[in-house]
Design an enzyme around this catalytic site. Structure first.
Site, mmCIF file in Angstrom:
data_model
loop_
_atom_site.group_PDB
_atom_site.id
_atom_site.type_symbol
_atom_site.label_atom_id
_atom_site.label_comp_id
_atom_site.label_asym_id
_atom_site.label_seq_id
_atom_site.Cartn_x
_atom_site.Cartn_y
_atom_site.Cartn_z
ATOM 1 N N SER A 124 -19.164 42.491 -91.969
ATOM 2 C CA SER A 124 -17.914 41.844 -91.564
ATOM 3 C C SER A 124 -17.165 41.350 -92.786
ATOM 4 O O SER A 124 -17.779 40.987 -93.803
ATOM 5 C CB SER A 124 -18.264 40.657 -90.674
ATOM 6 N N TYR A 148 -23.410 32.732 -88.796
ATOM 7 C CA TYR A 148 -23.184 34.133 -88.430
ATOM 8 C C TYR A 148 -22.913 34.955 -89.696
ATOM 9 O O TYR A 148 -23.538 35.996 -89.936
ATOM 10 C CB TYR A 148 -22.000 34.249 -87.457
ATOM 11 N N LYS A 152 -25.003 38.147 -91.850
ATOM 12 C CA LYS A 152 -24.459 39.434 -92.315
ATOM 13 C C LYS A 152 -24.745 39.621 -93.801
ATOM 14 O O LYS A 152 -25.145 40.695 -94.252
ATOM 15 C CB LYS A 152 -22.946 39.498 -92.062
HETATM 16 P P1 NAD Z 1 -20.644 43.062 -78.891
HETATM 17 O O1 NAD Z 1 -21.286 41.754 -78.591
HETATM 18 O O2 NAD Z 1 -19.639 43.577 -77.929
HETATM 19 O O3 NAD Z 1 -21.765 44.190 -79.089
HETATM 20 C C1 NAD Z 1 -23.052 43.907 -79.593
HETATM 21 C C2 NAD Z 1 -24.045 44.518 -78.614
HETATM 22 O O4 NAD Z 1 -25.366 44.281 -79.098
HETATM 23 C C3 NAD Z 1 -23.971 43.890 -77.216
HETATM 24 O O5 NAD Z 1 -23.852 44.922 -76.261
HETATM 25 C C4 NAD Z 1 -25.275 43.132 -77.069
HETATM 26 O O6 NAD Z 1 -25.731 43.139 -75.730
HETATM 27 C C5 NAD Z 1 -26.188 43.880 -78.004
HETATM 28 N N1 NAD Z 1 -27.296 43.127 -78.603
HETATM 29 C C6 NAD Z 1 -27.261 41.916 -79.215
HETATM 30 N N2 NAD Z 1 -28.470 41.595 -79.678
HETATM 31 C C7 NAD Z 1 -29.293 42.633 -79.374
HETATM 32 C C8 NAD Z 1 -30.664 42.902 -79.602
HETATM 33 N N3 NAD Z 1 -31.458 42.032 -80.230
HETATM 34 N N4 NAD Z 1 -31.166 44.064 -79.145
HETATM 35 C C9 NAD Z 1 -30.398 44.952 -78.467
HETATM 36 N N5 NAD Z 1 -29.099 44.747 -78.226
HETATM 37 C C10 NAD Z 1 -28.556 43.597 -78.684
HETATM 38 O O7 NAD Z 1 -20.022 42.952 -80.356
HETATM 39 P P2 NAD Z 1 -19.052 43.960 -81.124
HETATM 40 O O8 NAD Z 1 -17.753 43.301 -81.274
HETATM 41 O O9 NAD Z 1 -19.152 45.304 -80.561
HETATM 42 O O10 NAD Z 1 -19.743 43.917 -82.560
HETATM 43 C C11 NAD Z 1 -20.698 44.893 -82.973
HETATM 44 C C12 NAD Z 1 -21.219 44.517 -84.337
HETATM 45 O O11 NAD Z 1 -20.113 44.412 -85.238
HETATM 46 C C13 NAD Z 1 -21.937 43.168 -84.386
HETATM 47 O O12 NAD Z 1 -23.024 43.272 -85.274
HETATM 48 C C14 NAD Z 1 -20.881 42.238 -84.939
HETATM 49 O O13 NAD Z 1 -21.441 41.140 -85.622
HETATM 50 C C15 NAD Z 1 -20.124 43.147 -85.893
HETATM 51 N N6 NAD Z 1 -18.728 42.713 -86.150
HETATM 52 C C16 NAD Z 1 -17.889 42.498 -85.096
HETATM 53 C C17 NAD Z 1 -16.582 42.057 -85.357
HETATM 54 C C18 NAD Z 1 -15.622 41.783 -84.227
HETATM 55 O O14 NAD Z 1 -14.617 41.101 -84.473
HETATM 56 N N7 NAD Z 1 -15.843 42.289 -83.014
HETATM 57 C C19 NAD Z 1 -16.149 41.845 -86.676
HETATM 58 C C20 NAD Z 1 -17.036 42.089 -87.713
HETATM 59 C C21 NAD Z 1 -18.342 42.529 -87.440
HETATM 60 N N1 UFG Z 2 -6.126 32.224 -83.415
HETATM 61 C C1 UFG Z 2 -5.256 31.410 -82.728
HETATM 62 N N2 UFG Z 2 -5.573 31.060 -81.444
HETATM 63 C C2 UFG Z 2 -6.704 31.497 -80.829
HETATM 64 C C3 UFG Z 2 -7.596 32.336 -81.535
HETATM 65 C C4 UFG Z 2 -7.265 32.674 -82.841
HETATM 66 O O1 UFG Z 2 -4.224 30.995 -83.253
HETATM 67 O O2 UFG Z 2 -6.950 31.117 -79.663
HETATM 68 C C5 UFG Z 2 -5.770 32.634 -84.797
HETATM 69 C C6 UFG Z 2 -6.785 32.199 -85.846
HETATM 70 O O3 UFG Z 2 -6.476 30.909 -86.318
HETATM 71 C C7 UFG Z 2 -6.619 33.309 -86.905
HETATM 72 C C8 UFG Z 2 -6.239 34.535 -86.081
HETATM 73 O O4 UFG Z 2 -5.763 34.051 -84.831
HETATM 74 O O5 UFG Z 2 -5.521 32.997 -87.740
HETATM 75 C C9 UFG Z 2 -7.428 35.456 -85.820
HETATM 76 O O6 UFG Z 2 -8.497 34.725 -85.268
HETATM 77 P P1 UFG Z 2 -9.769 35.432 -84.603
HETATM 78 O O7 UFG Z 2 -10.635 34.339 -84.064
HETATM 79 O O8 UFG Z 2 -9.323 36.489 -83.670
HETATM 80 O O9 UFG Z 2 -10.459 36.170 -85.834
HETATM 81 P P2 UFG Z 2 -11.017 35.599 -87.212
HETATM 82 O O10 UFG Z 2 -10.254 36.260 -88.304
HETATM 83 O O11 UFG Z 2 -11.079 34.138 -87.217
HETATM 84 O O12 UFG Z 2 -12.522 36.120 -87.168
HETATM 85 C C10 UFG Z 2 -12.848 37.459 -86.853
HETATM 86 C C11 UFG Z 2 -14.210 37.549 -86.202
HETATM 87 C C12 UFG Z 2 -15.285 37.175 -87.186
HETATM 88 C C13 UFG Z 2 -15.150 37.997 -88.413
HETATM 89 C C14 UFG Z 2 -13.765 37.888 -88.990
HETATM 90 C C15 UFG Z 2 -13.598 38.804 -90.157
HETATM 91 O O13 UFG Z 2 -14.300 36.677 -85.098
HETATM 92 O O14 UFG Z 2 -16.542 37.445 -86.631
HETATM 93 O O15 UFG Z 2 -12.799 38.245 -87.994
HETATM 94 O O16 UFG Z 2 -13.932 40.084 -89.793
HETATM 95 F F1 UFG Z 2 -16.058 37.559 -89.319
#
Ligand code: NAD
Ligand code: UFG
Length: 335
Positions: A124, A148, A152
């Site tokens: 991330s 979190y 990572k």
């Molecule tokens: P998500 O929660 O939708 O998907 C993760 C999946 O993993 C879920 O279906 C959950 O049930 C499963 N899971 C969790 N722990 C598990 C375990 N121990 N064994 C088997 N399954 C398990 O999340 P996502 O948004 O699809 O994110 C996928 C990956 O990308 C995650 O590792 C997350 O940290 C990373 N990531 C997500 C974002 C974002 O903004 N969505 C940003 C940066 C990184």
């Molecule tokens: N924001 C609002 N109102 C809300 C939610 C968010 O104003 O209700 C704003 C936040 O302040 C930020 C922007 O919208 O300026 C984006 O916020 P998000 O919560 O959607 O995303 P972040 O950038 O804070 O974090 C996300 C993921 C993290 C990841 C990060 C970088 O949640 O897991 O992007 O990849 F680490």
């Protein structure tokens, strides 16, 4: 080629399964359904017209991973499984360290036992902490501000150590920026049951009247309109990045990190206004205090991924906003 996708019924995982199947890969999926629904398996099959094996199980459980590797000839793994809520990780750090680290270490041990040494890992942009300059390049200093993010970064270090110990490994560390949007079919996407933490799911729930009003967290940041700026990337573009990363790990050995972002920064208000315009719907919002821990701006320099993976994002914020809303409208009509 057969790819094991952990967390494959989750938001990014499900879109990646679709792209893998469309690209001709065979897949095997494991998910414990802690943050996704079993129905997603059928949706992926419906979109692609292809079949695959799904194992309901936990990646912290060595037995099920061994069973999967015994029953399938896995060539490479994409490891999405993990918990991802920043706020919850501050309240329940042990839950995050246990699940994210244990699942990864167990997976890597089993891969090693079966001599499968090719993996793409979901990292991330959070590993860049509070970047001093923008856009963010892969060689920027790494630090984190919450448990979190620390999981990572720790996993990135584990992967780098693993390669040092055995250079047969081939490892792509994928640092995602802010994925939003959904598949065009409207069959898969992101619709959290709880009150969303992230911007786009919150906007969508205000648009569908499930929530009353979006709080815009601060308008006094050092950005174009004072609201936070992020690099939003369409989840389908992000999913396609994984195909390129898998091609790379199948071909070469080594460990490398890639930013998967668009390189464009949009403010909260730009996203809200675009969402209202393209979907022709009102979104109530009010300006509130800053959210603790948020940074002004965060966007990628995605040129390394273009150079090394031959990947770049193509979809713009209009499509991201349209597709995010389309999925949730569809989802509600389904019920
Ligand atoms: P998500 O929660 O939708 O998907 C993760 C999946 O993993 C879920 O279906 C959950 O049930 C499963 N899971 C969790 N722990 C598990 C375990 N121990 N064994 C088997 N399954 C398990 O999340 P996502 O948004 O699809 O994110 C996928 C990956 O990308 C995650 O590792 C997350 O940290 C990373 N990531 C997500 C974002 C974002 O903004 N969505 C940003 C940066 C990184
Ligand atoms: N924001 C609002 N109102 C809300 C939610 C968010 O104003 O209700 C704003 C936040 O302040 C930020 C922007 O919208 O300026 C984006 O916020 P998000 O919560 O959607 O995303 P972040 O950038 O804070 O974090 C996300 C993921 C993290 C990841 C990060 C970088 O949640 O897991 O992007 O990849 F680490």
């Amino acid at each position: 080629m057969k790819i094991l996708v952990t967390g494959g019924t989750g938001y990014i995982g499900s879109h990646t399964c679709v792209e893998l199947l469309d690209a001709g890969y065979e897949i095997v999926v494991i998910d414990n359904l802690s943050n996704s629904k079993i129905e997603v398996v059928d949706k992926i099959k419906e979109i692609t017209g292809k079949d695959f094996k799904f194992y309901e199980g936990d990646c912290c459980d060595k037995n099920i991973l061994v069973k999967i590797f015994n029953e399938n000839d896995i060539d490479a793994v994409i490891h999405f499984a993990g918990f991802k809520a920043v706020g919850e990780s501050v309240l329940k750090p042990l839950k995050y360290y246990r699940n994210n680290l244990d699942s990864t270490i167990t997976l890597l041990e089993v891969m090693n036992e079966f001599n499968c040494k090719k993996i793409a890992f979901s990292s991330s942009a959070t590993v860049y902490g509070k970047p001093e300059t923008l856009p963010i390049k892969e060689d920027f200093p790494l630090s984190t501000t919450n448990p979190y993010g620390t999981t990572k970064l720790m996993i990135e270090d584990i992967l780098r150590d693993l390669y040092v110990s055995d250079n047969e490994w081939s490892i792509a560390i994928l640092r995602y920026f802010n994925p939003i949007g959904a598949h065009k079919s409207g069959l898969i996407g992101e619709n959290p049951n709880d009150i969303p933490n992230n911007l786009m799911p919150y906007i969508v729930k205000v648009a569908t009247k499930e929530l009353e009003c979006l709080s815009v967290f601060g308008n006094d940041y050092d950005t174009k309109d004072g609201t936070g700026v992020r690099d939003y990337i369409h989840v389908v573009d992000l999913a396609k990045g994984h195909i390129k990363a898998i091609e790379k790990v199948l071909k070469d050995t080594g460990v490398d990190a890639y930013n998967l972002g668009t390189g464009n920064g949009y403010s909260v208000l730009e996203i809200v206004n675009t969402f209202m315009k393209v979907n022709n719907i009102d979104v109530n919002y009010k300006i509130t205090d800053r959210r603790p821990g948020d940074i002004d701006a965060c966007y990628a320099d995605p040129s390394y991924a273009k150079e090394k993976l031959n990947w770049e994002a193509n979809l713009g914020i209009n499509e991201m906003c349209e597709d995010a809303y389309n999925f949730v409208k569809n989802f509600k009509e389904d019920k």
